[in-house]
Design a protein around this motif. Structure first.
Motif, PDB file in Angstrom:
ATOM      1  N   PHE A  21       0.856  -1.178   0.000  1.00  0.00           N
ATOM      2  CA  PHE A  21       0.000   0.000   0.000  1.00  0.00           C
ATOM      3  C   PHE A  21       0.896   1.233   0.000  1.00  0.00           C
ATOM      4  O   PHE A  21       2.106   1.158   0.246  1.00  0.00           O
ATOM      5  N   GLN A  22       0.316   2.374  -0.276  1.00  0.00           N
ATOM      6  CA  GLN A  22       1.068   3.615  -0.342  1.00  0.00           C
ATOM      7  C   GLN A  22       1.599   3.970   1.051  1.00  0.00           C
ATOM      8  O   GLN A  22       0.868   3.890   2.048  1.00  0.00           O
ATOM      9  N   LYS A  23       2.878   4.377   1.092  1.00  0.00           N
ATOM     10  CA  LYS A  23       3.502   4.621   2.394  1.00  0.00           C
ATOM     11  C   LYS A  23       2.987   5.894   3.068  1.00  0.00           C
ATOM     12  O   LYS A  23       3.213   6.083   4.275  1.00  0.00           O
ATOM     13  N   ILE A  24       2.296   6.753   2.326  1.00  0.00           N
ATOM     14  CA  ILE A  24       1.733   7.951   2.949  1.00  0.00           C
ATOM     15  C   ILE A  24       0.461   7.619   3.712  1.00  0.00           C
ATOM     16  O   ILE A  24      -0.025   8.448   4.496  1.00  0.00           O
ATOM     17  N   LEU A  25      -0.088   6.425   3.500  1.00  0.00           N
ATOM     18  CA  LEU A  25      -1.310   6.017   4.196  1.00  0.00           C
ATOM     19  C   LEU A  25      -0.965   5.326   5.506  1.00  0.00           C
ATOM     20  O   LEU A  25       0.074   4.689   5.640  1.00  0.00           O
ATOM     21  N   THR A  26      -1.875   5.426   6.459  1.00  0.00           N
ATOM     22  CA  THR A  26      -1.743   4.741   7.738  1.00  0.00           C
ATOM     23  C   THR A  26      -2.914   3.774   7.866  1.00  0.00           C
ATOM     24  O   THR A  26      -4.020   4.152   8.277  1.00  0.00           O
ATOM     25  N   LEU A  27      -2.678   2.539   7.495  1.00  0.00           N
ATOM     26  CA  LEU A  27      -3.724   1.512   7.525  1.00  0.00           C
ATOM     27  C   LEU A  27      -3.510   0.647   8.758  1.00  0.00           C
ATOM     28  O   LEU A  27      -2.547  -0.128   8.840  1.00  0.00           O
ATOM     29  N   THR A  28      -4.393   0.772   9.716  1.00  0.00           N
ATOM     30  CA  THR A  28      -4.235   0.057  10.983  1.00  0.00           C
ATOM     31  C   THR A  28      -4.686  -1.394  10.912  1.00  0.00           C
ATOM     32  O   THR A  28      -4.372  -2.167  11.807  1.00  0.00           O
ATOM     33  N   TYR A  29      -5.418  -1.743   9.850  1.00  0.00           N
ATOM     34  CA  TYR A  29      -5.967  -3.095   9.789  1.00  0.00           C
ATOM     35  C   TYR A  29      -5.101  -4.052   8.985  1.00  0.00           C
ATOM     36  O   TYR A  29      -5.489  -5.206   8.780  1.00  0.00           O
ATOM     37  N   VAL A  30      -3.929  -3.624   8.529  1.00  0.00           N
ATOM     38  CA  VAL A  30      -3.121  -4.464   7.643  1.00  0.00           C
ATOM     39  C   VAL A  30      -2.617  -5.700   8.383  1.00  0.00           C
ATOM     40  O   VAL A  30      -2.664  -6.826   7.850  1.00  0.00           O
ATOM     41  N   ASP A  31      -2.131  -5.534   9.597  1.00  0.00           N
ATOM     42  CA  ASP A  31      -1.607  -6.681  10.354  1.00  0.00           C
ATOM     43  C   ASP A  31      -2.705  -7.715  10.614  1.00  0.00           C
ATOM     44  O   ASP A  31      -2.475  -8.923  10.484  1.00  0.00           O
ATOM     45  N   LYS A  32      -3.873  -7.238  10.995  1.00  0.00           N
ATOM     46  CA  LYS A  32      -4.989  -8.164  11.227  1.00  0.00           C
ATOM     47  C   LYS A  32      -5.398  -8.855   9.932  1.00  0.00           C
ATOM     48  O   LYS A  32      -5.706 -10.051   9.919  1.00  0.00           O
ATOM     49  N   LEU A  33      -5.353  -8.124   8.829  1.00  0.00           N
ATOM     50  CA  LEU A  33      -5.725  -8.718   7.544  1.00  0.00           C
ATOM     51  C   LEU A  33      -4.748  -9.829   7.145  1.00  0.00           C
ATOM     52  O   LEU A  33      -5.165 -10.896   6.675  1.00  0.00           O
ATOM     53  N   ILE A  34      -3.462  -9.595   7.325  1.00  0.00           N
ATOM     54  CA  ILE A  34      -2.478 -10.626   6.971  1.00  0.00           C
ATOM     55  C   ILE A  34      -2.687 -11.875   7.820  1.00  0.00           C
ATOM     56  O   ILE A  34      -2.633 -13.006   7.319  1.00  0.00           O
TER      57      ILE A  34
END
Length: 639
Positions: free
Chosen positions: A70-83
């Motif tokens: 994902f774009q590094k300017i974004l802060t996606l908090t759900y990525v770890d849970k998604l993986i």
């Protein structure tokens, strides 16, 4: 919004891929494989490539890799849970296809995971939205707001209620013990003061107070006798003053010569030989000017290991059997709890061997990620497995992506009829000029002519030092031995001049005179000095050398990370080119002074991913070695 999500095996087969915003995930994933997975740098589960941030998860049991971008300017908090959710569901759904672990079965398998992934992505996004941000607590909701204002006001002379109650309880005690202190005093026991301990007196004491009361009574009963005995023992013991064996001097000489004999002990008239160092370094270069590998072995270590194995052989057969079976893992997958104690010891061992603390933590974390979930054999111990994995990671780190072969590159430059330019940089006092002379000697031994450019126009004596090295190298390789050709020459313009201009003139002079190699010596500078780092970046940008070598000491630990990181960052920030030139290789000096504490080699290669081209091991021209990764790792892992 995700750019992509891909699942592939460690063998390189892509099992499933989700294309989001990005059209292709090939470039970022290949960069992740080259820079992280193949280089054993999996301490962090994230990797930055250009404008993308990649997060990954390894499944060591089934040899799978899960990567999301994902774009590094974004802060996606759900990525770890998604993986984690995708990993769990994909593994459970296609367990039978993956367990076969054959390339043909993976190619023939149909992994229809699109709908499941979209459902998990939708759930992860909704769960992140449900979590409301934490708000500050209002005063109306606090406990203080519930108390009346009158209860929080204290007037002068008025005691709080609790203190008043305690004072009422202790009134009787004060009246009865008017001649002495209170009951809790250490001077008067409870029986003499007229107080009885217990509920019958109206005062209930806690267990701690009862224990303290009993202790005080015991000290008062038996303390006087102990004090008397201790005083008598002190008076009877003789006081020792002065030295036990004083030196007696008589008329300018020494009466007690045996006391003052601090010379080296001798055996049969010959002095005892000191034990050899741990690093036995063979002097001289190989035939044809080839560099010899660095040898970190030691005969002392072999003898120590033999002596250490002798007492173990004398143990009983039962003890040896139980020692062999201790710590075995019986065909189960490793977990973090199994490896935690071993990794802690490994981390402390690496730090003791001069590896930077942050890098030691990242190395152990990388080994943990590599081994977590991996199924062990029946007769494999956790310690041996972790140690072997750490050794493989260290060897891989010391063998980076690009290996510098100066001789081949110089011959390629000769075919294009231009000189091969090498720039030396580093902090003050690490040995840039000395190792430049060593490399010059190595190039002369291989039949290449060298022009030394004295671009250190700041340090007093820098030009004279290079002039002395040039004179001695010319004596070792005079022109008459090379058909009248000058093999080594110094190009200098004095002090206080622009270093970039001197380097440019030296390269032009070498092209006109037919020199094969130009070695550019620069002034030492600290990594935090912005003006000097700007000047170094200007020299490299203007002259575009073929090789930029950072000269660093093997004595440093955490400082190596700071020096290399800031040098690279400064060269990138102060460069005027679109693609700035960074450090290409490392020269590790003073390697003969560190014994087996070779951790600086790991720290330097880990922070830059650049190879160690040369290793300096002494004070002579022929004390130059090429790095042997396995020998260095063996010395590093030695107890």
């Amino acid at each position: 919004m995700l750019d992509f999500f891909t699942i592939f095996s460690k063998g390189g087969l892509v099992l499933w891929c989700f294309q989001g915003v990005s059209d292709s995930c090939t470039g970022p994933v290949n960069a992740l494989i080259r820079s992280v997975l193949l280089q054993e740098r999996g301490g962090n589960n994230s990797f930055t490539h250009e404008a993308l941030t990649l997060k990954y998860k390894l499944d060591n049991q089934f040899e799978l890799v899960f990567v999301v971008g994902f774009q590094k300017i974004l802060t996606l908090t759900y990525v770890d849970k998604l993986i984690d959710d995708v990993h769990r569901l994909f593994r459970d759904k296609y367990r039978t296809e993956i367990q076969q672990q054959s390339a043909l079965s993976l190619l023939n398998g149909t992994f229809d995971f699109q709908n499941d992934f979209l459902r998990l992505l939708r759930e992860a996004e909704e769960s992140s939205k449900i979590r409301a941000p934490t708000t500050m607590k209002k005063f109306e909701d606090s406990e203080k707001a519930k108390k009346p204002v009158r209860s929080m006001i204290e007037t002068r002379g008025e005691k709080p209620k609790e203190k008043a109650k305690n004072s009422k309880k202790n009134k009787g005690a004060k009246k009865e013990s008017s001649d002495g202190p209170l009951v809790t005093s250490k001077a008067v026991p409870a029986e003499k003061s007229g107080l009885l301990v217990g509920p019958e007196n109206g005062v209930e004491l806690s267990k701690e107070e009862l224990i303290r009361r009993k202790r005080e009574e015991f000290i008062q009963k038996h303390g006087r006798g102990m004090e008397k005995s201790s005083k008598s023992m002190k008076s009877d013991a003789p006081k020792e003053k002065g030295k036990k064996a004083p030196r007696v001097w008589a008329l300018g000489g020494c009466a007690n010569k045996e006391v003052l004999d601090y010379s080296t002990p001798t055996t049969n008239g010959a002095p005892e030989v000191a034990p050899p160092e741990d690093i036995n370094l063979i002097r001289g270069t190989g035939p044809g000017g080839q560099l010899q590998d660095l040898d970190c072995s030691s005969s002392e270590d072999e003898g120590a290991t033999q002596n250490s194995t002798k007492p173990s052989a004398t143990k009983g057969t039962l003890g040896g059997m139980f020692g062999m079976l201790k710590g075995l893992v019986g065909s189960k997958s490793l977990s973090r709890a199994d490896m935690e104690s071993v990794l802690d010891k490994m981390r402390d061992h690496l730090i003791a061997k001069n590896v930077a603390a942050d890098i030691a933590v990242q190395l152990c974390e990388s080994v943990a990620n590599k081994l977590e979930g991996k199924v062990m054999g029946t007769f494999s111990t956790v310690t041996s497995t972790v140690k072997q994995a750490l050794q493989e990671s260290l060897v891989q780190i010391l063998q980076p992506q690009r290996r510098v072969d100066m001789l081949r590159d110089i011959m390629d430059a000769q075919r294009h009829q231009r000189p091969y330019v090498v720039t030396f940089c580093g902090v003050n006092g690490v040995g840039k000029s000395t190792n430049l002379a060593k490399i010059s000697f190595w190039l002369l031994e291989n039949g290449f002519s060298v022009l030394i450019a004295a671009c250190d126009t700041f340090r007093a004596g820098a030009v004279e030092q290079l002039r002395t090295h040039t004179r001695r190298l010319s004596a070792l390789h005079p022109p008459e031995n090379h058909g009248g050709r000058t093999m080594v020459q110094l190009f200098e313009k004095g002090y206080g001049k622009d270093a970039a201009g001197i380097a440019m003139e030296a390269i032009a002079f070498a092209r006109n005179q037919g020199f094969d190699v130009v070695l550019v010596d620069t002034a030492g500078r600290m990594q935090d000095n912005a003006p000097l780092m700007t000047a170094l970046a200007k020299l490299i940008t203007v002259n575009t050398p073929d090789l930029v070598l950072f000269v660093g000491e093997a004595l440093v630990g955490n400082e190596a990370v700071d020096q290399l990181g800031k040098f690279n960052r400064a060269l990138a920030d102060h460069s005027m080119a679109q693609t700035p030139r960074l450090i290409d290789g490392i020269v590790l000096t003073k390697f003969d002074t560190i014994d087996d504490k070779v951790g600086a080699a790991i720290s330097m290669t880990y922070i830059t991913s650049k190879p160690i081209v040369f290793v300096g091991t002494g004070q002579t021209y022929c004390d130059l070695r090429s790095l042997n990764a396995k020998a260095v790792v063996a010395a590093l892992m030695k107890a």
